[in-house]
Design an enzyme around this catalytic site. Structure first.
Site, PDB file in Angstrom:
ATOM      1  N   GLY A   7       0.782  -1.241   0.000  1.00  0.00           N
ATOM      2  CA  GLY A   7       0.000   0.000   0.000  1.00  0.00           C
ATOM      3  C   GLY A   7       0.808   1.282   0.000  1.00  0.00           C
ATOM      4  O   GLY A   7       0.392   2.282  -0.567  1.00  0.00           O
ATOM      5  N   GLU A  22       3.972   5.005   5.747  1.00  0.00           N
ATOM      6  CA  GLU A  22       2.749   4.206   5.680  1.00  0.00           C
ATOM      7  C   GLU A  22       1.670   4.863   4.830  1.00  0.00           C
ATOM      8  O   GLU A  22       1.612   6.085   4.721  1.00  0.00           O
ATOM      9  CB  GLU A  22       2.203   3.978   7.100  1.00  0.00           C
ATOM     10  CG  GLU A  22       2.275   2.552   7.580  1.00  0.00           C
ATOM     11  CD  GLU A  22       1.450   1.534   6.787  1.00  0.00           C
ATOM     12  OE1 GLU A  22       1.436   1.561   5.539  1.00  0.00           O
ATOM     13  OE2 GLU A  22       0.840   0.690   7.435  1.00  0.00           O
ATOM     14  N   ASP A  23       0.832   4.034   4.274  1.00  0.00           N
ATOM     15  CA  ASP A  23      -0.288   4.541   3.475  1.00  0.00           C
ATOM     16  C   ASP A  23      -1.376   5.125   4.371  1.00  0.00           C
ATOM     17  O   ASP A  23      -1.799   6.249   4.190  1.00  0.00           O
ATOM     18  CB  ASP A  23      -0.841   3.449   2.548  1.00  0.00           C
ATOM     19  CG  ASP A  23      -1.158   2.133   3.262  1.00  0.00           C
ATOM     20  OD1 ASP A  23      -0.980   2.024   4.489  1.00  0.00           O
ATOM     21  OD2 ASP A  23      -1.592   1.195   2.570  1.00  0.00           O
ATOM     22  N   ASP A  59      -4.898   3.223  10.323  1.00  0.00           N
ATOM     23  CA  ASP A  59      -6.315   2.902  10.451  1.00  0.00           C
ATOM     24  C   ASP A  59      -6.588   2.475  11.895  1.00  0.00           C
ATOM     25  O   ASP A  59      -6.637   3.329  12.775  1.00  0.00           O
ATOM     26  CB  ASP A  59      -6.640   1.814   9.416  1.00  0.00           C
ATOM     27  CG  ASP A  59      -8.105   1.465   9.330  1.00  0.00           C
ATOM     28  OD1 ASP A  59      -8.941   2.373   9.439  1.00  0.00           O
ATOM     29  OD2 ASP A  59      -8.426   0.274   9.142  1.00  0.00           O
ATOM     30  N   PHE A  63     -14.032   3.109   3.786  1.00  0.00           N
ATOM     31  CA  PHE A  63     -13.014   2.350   3.079  1.00  0.00           C
ATOM     32  C   PHE A  63     -12.570   3.158   1.865  1.00  0.00           C
ATOM     33  O   PHE A  63     -13.372   3.495   1.004  1.00  0.00           O
ATOM     34  CB  PHE A  63     -13.548   0.986   2.658  1.00  0.00           C
ATOM     35  CG  PHE A  63     -12.450   0.074   2.204  1.00  0.00           C
ATOM     36  CD1 PHE A  63     -11.578  -0.486   3.118  1.00  0.00           C
ATOM     37  CD2 PHE A  63     -12.259  -0.195   0.857  1.00  0.00           C
ATOM     38  CE1 PHE A  63     -10.533  -1.303   2.710  1.00  0.00           C
ATOM     39  CE2 PHE A  63     -11.219  -1.017   0.437  1.00  0.00           C
ATOM     40  CZ  PHE A  63     -10.355  -1.565   1.368  1.00  0.00           C
ATOM     41  N   VAL A  64     -11.282   3.478   1.824  1.00  0.00           N
ATOM     42  CA  VAL A  64     -10.776   4.340   0.750  1.00  0.00           C
ATOM     43  C   VAL A  64      -9.800   3.580  -0.146  1.00  0.00           C
ATOM     44  O   VAL A  64      -9.178   2.608   0.289  1.00  0.00           O
ATOM     45  CB  VAL A  64     -10.110   5.619   1.322  1.00  0.00           C
ATOM     46  CG1 VAL A  64     -11.105   6.433   2.126  1.00  0.00           C
ATOM     47  CG2 VAL A  64      -8.890   5.291   2.161  1.00  0.00           C
ATOM     48  N   ASP A 124      -5.651  -0.347  -1.920  1.00  0.00           N
ATOM     49  CA  ASP A 124      -6.398  -1.235  -2.820  1.00  0.00           C
ATOM     50  C   ASP A 124      -7.725  -1.684  -2.236  1.00  0.00           C
ATOM     51  O   ASP A 124      -7.950  -1.633  -1.032  1.00  0.00           O
ATOM     52  CB  ASP A 124      -5.579  -2.496  -3.093  1.00  0.00           C
ATOM     53  CG  ASP A 124      -5.541  -3.432  -1.871  1.00  0.00           C
ATOM     54  OD1 ASP A 124      -5.140  -2.973  -0.782  1.00  0.00           O
ATOM     55  OD2 ASP A 124      -5.946  -4.598  -2.005  1.00  0.00           O
TER      56      ASP A 124
HETATM   57  P1  IMP Z   1      -4.185  -0.773  10.529  1.00  0.00           P
HETATM   58  O1  IMP Z   1      -5.656  -1.063  10.746  1.00  0.00           O
HETATM   59  O2  IMP Z   1      -3.831   0.611  11.030  1.00  0.00           O
HETATM   60  O3  IMP Z   1      -3.338  -1.852  11.112  1.00  0.00           O
HETATM   61  O4  IMP Z   1      -3.976  -0.743   8.952  1.00  0.00           O
HETATM   62  C1  IMP Z   1      -3.456  -1.833   8.287  1.00  0.00           C
HETATM   63  C2  IMP Z   1      -3.464  -1.681   6.801  1.00  0.00           C
HETATM   64  O5  IMP Z   1      -4.795  -1.902   6.343  1.00  0.00           O
HETATM   65  C3  IMP Z   1      -3.090  -0.348   6.191  1.00  0.00           C
HETATM   66  O6  IMP Z   1      -1.699  -0.163   6.111  1.00  0.00           O
HETATM   67  C4  IMP Z   1      -3.688  -0.506   4.812  1.00  0.00           C
HETATM   68  O7  IMP Z   1      -2.824  -1.236   3.964  1.00  0.00           O
HETATM   69  C5  IMP Z   1      -4.953  -1.287   5.101  1.00  0.00           C
HETATM   70  N1  IMP Z   1      -6.092  -0.368   5.137  1.00  0.00           N
HETATM   71  C6  IMP Z   1      -6.616   0.260   6.206  1.00  0.00           C
HETATM   72  N2  IMP Z   1      -7.661   1.045   5.855  1.00  0.00           N
HETATM   73  C7  IMP Z   1      -7.779   0.908   4.510  1.00  0.00           C
HETATM   74  C8  IMP Z   1      -8.665   1.485   3.535  1.00  0.00           C
HETATM   75  O8  IMP Z   1      -9.553   2.291   3.813  1.00  0.00           O
HETATM   76  N3  IMP Z   1      -8.459   1.087   2.251  1.00  0.00           N
HETATM   77  C9  IMP Z   1      -7.502   0.203   1.870  1.00  0.00           C
HETATM   78  N4  IMP Z   1      -6.644  -0.350   2.751  1.00  0.00           N
HETATM   79  C10 IMP Z   1      -6.788   0.008   4.055  1.00  0.00           C
HETATM   80 MG    MG Z   2      -0.318  -0.835   4.409  1.00  0.00          MG
END
Ligand code: IMP
Ligand code: MG
Length: 183
Positions: A45, A101-102, A105, A154-155, A161
């Site tokens: 991502g 990081e992308d 979340d 969800f983006v 992706d």
């Molecule tokens: P975390 O929930 O902060 O551990 O996020 C883990 C990973 O989930 C992120 O680095 C993204 O790759 C993916 N992710 C979280 N939210 C989204 C979204 O809205 N769209 C696509 N991928 C997401």
């Molecule tokens: Mg990621």
């Protein structure tokens, strides 16, 4: 068929992303001057953000990549545990690691990863996330450098992706719910 037809709302435009990446690059270049900066990105991502951010950084730096996966979960939700699928090549000792990081979340991925990296004796470990979804957070983690706050949706785009698609959209948008079977 155009991917853009599947987008309901554009949240962050290409122009906004460019301007923000330039700002972040300048800030990082000032803050890390004279340090041994290693940009670490989590595939896949963050690859688009990494490619842009590294060119906005004007001081010498290295890059490295890792692949992590969460155990179980679905396409749009993540579970609690993180496993390193492909580790970094770089030795972190004495270095200043900046995780690129992308999106921050739930924060579960980085809450697991940061302590693992800190055990390798780096000088510092910080986080730069282009997107932040504070409403979703399940841990107390925050980004040291952050781009845009986005709502609890969800983006896709700019590396993010859905089912491995839409990473190549140059902007960030919300997918139409019917695409992923939401309501
Ligand atoms: P975390 O929930 O902060 O551990 O996020 C883990 C990973 O989930 C992120 O680095 C993204 O790759 C993916 N992710 C979280 N939210 C989204 C979204 O809205 N769209 C696509 N991928 C997401
Ligand atoms: Mg990621």
């Amino acid at each position: 068929m155009d991917m853009r037809d599947d987008i309901q709302t554009v949240l962050v435009t290409e122009e906004q992303l460019k301007a923000k990446v330039a700002d972040l690059g300048a800030q990082i270049s000032r803050d890390y001057a004279g340090k041994d900066l290693l940009l670490v990105s989590i595939l896949k991502g963050a690859v688009v953000f990494m490619a842009d951010l590294m060119r906005a950084v004007t001081i010498p730096c290295s890059i490295d990549f890792m692949v992590v996966s969460s155990y179980g979960g679905t396409n749009t939700e993540t579970t609690g545990l993180v496993k390193i699928v492909k580790d970094l090549d770089a030795d972190l000792s004495g270095r200043d690691v900046l995780i690129v990081e992308d999106v921050l979340d739930t924060g579960v991925t980085l809450s697991n990863l940061v302590p693992m990296l800190k055990m390798r004796n780096p000088n510092s470990v910080r986080i730069c996330a282009i997107l932040d979804k504070p409403a979703r957070r399940k841990t107390s983690i925050t980004a040291d450098y952050q781009g845009f706050e986005v709502p609890d949706a969800f983006v896709v785009g700019y590396g993010l992706d859905y089912d491995e698609k839409y990473r190549n959209l140059p902007f960030v948008g919300i997918l139409k719910p019917e695409i992923y079977g939401g309501e």
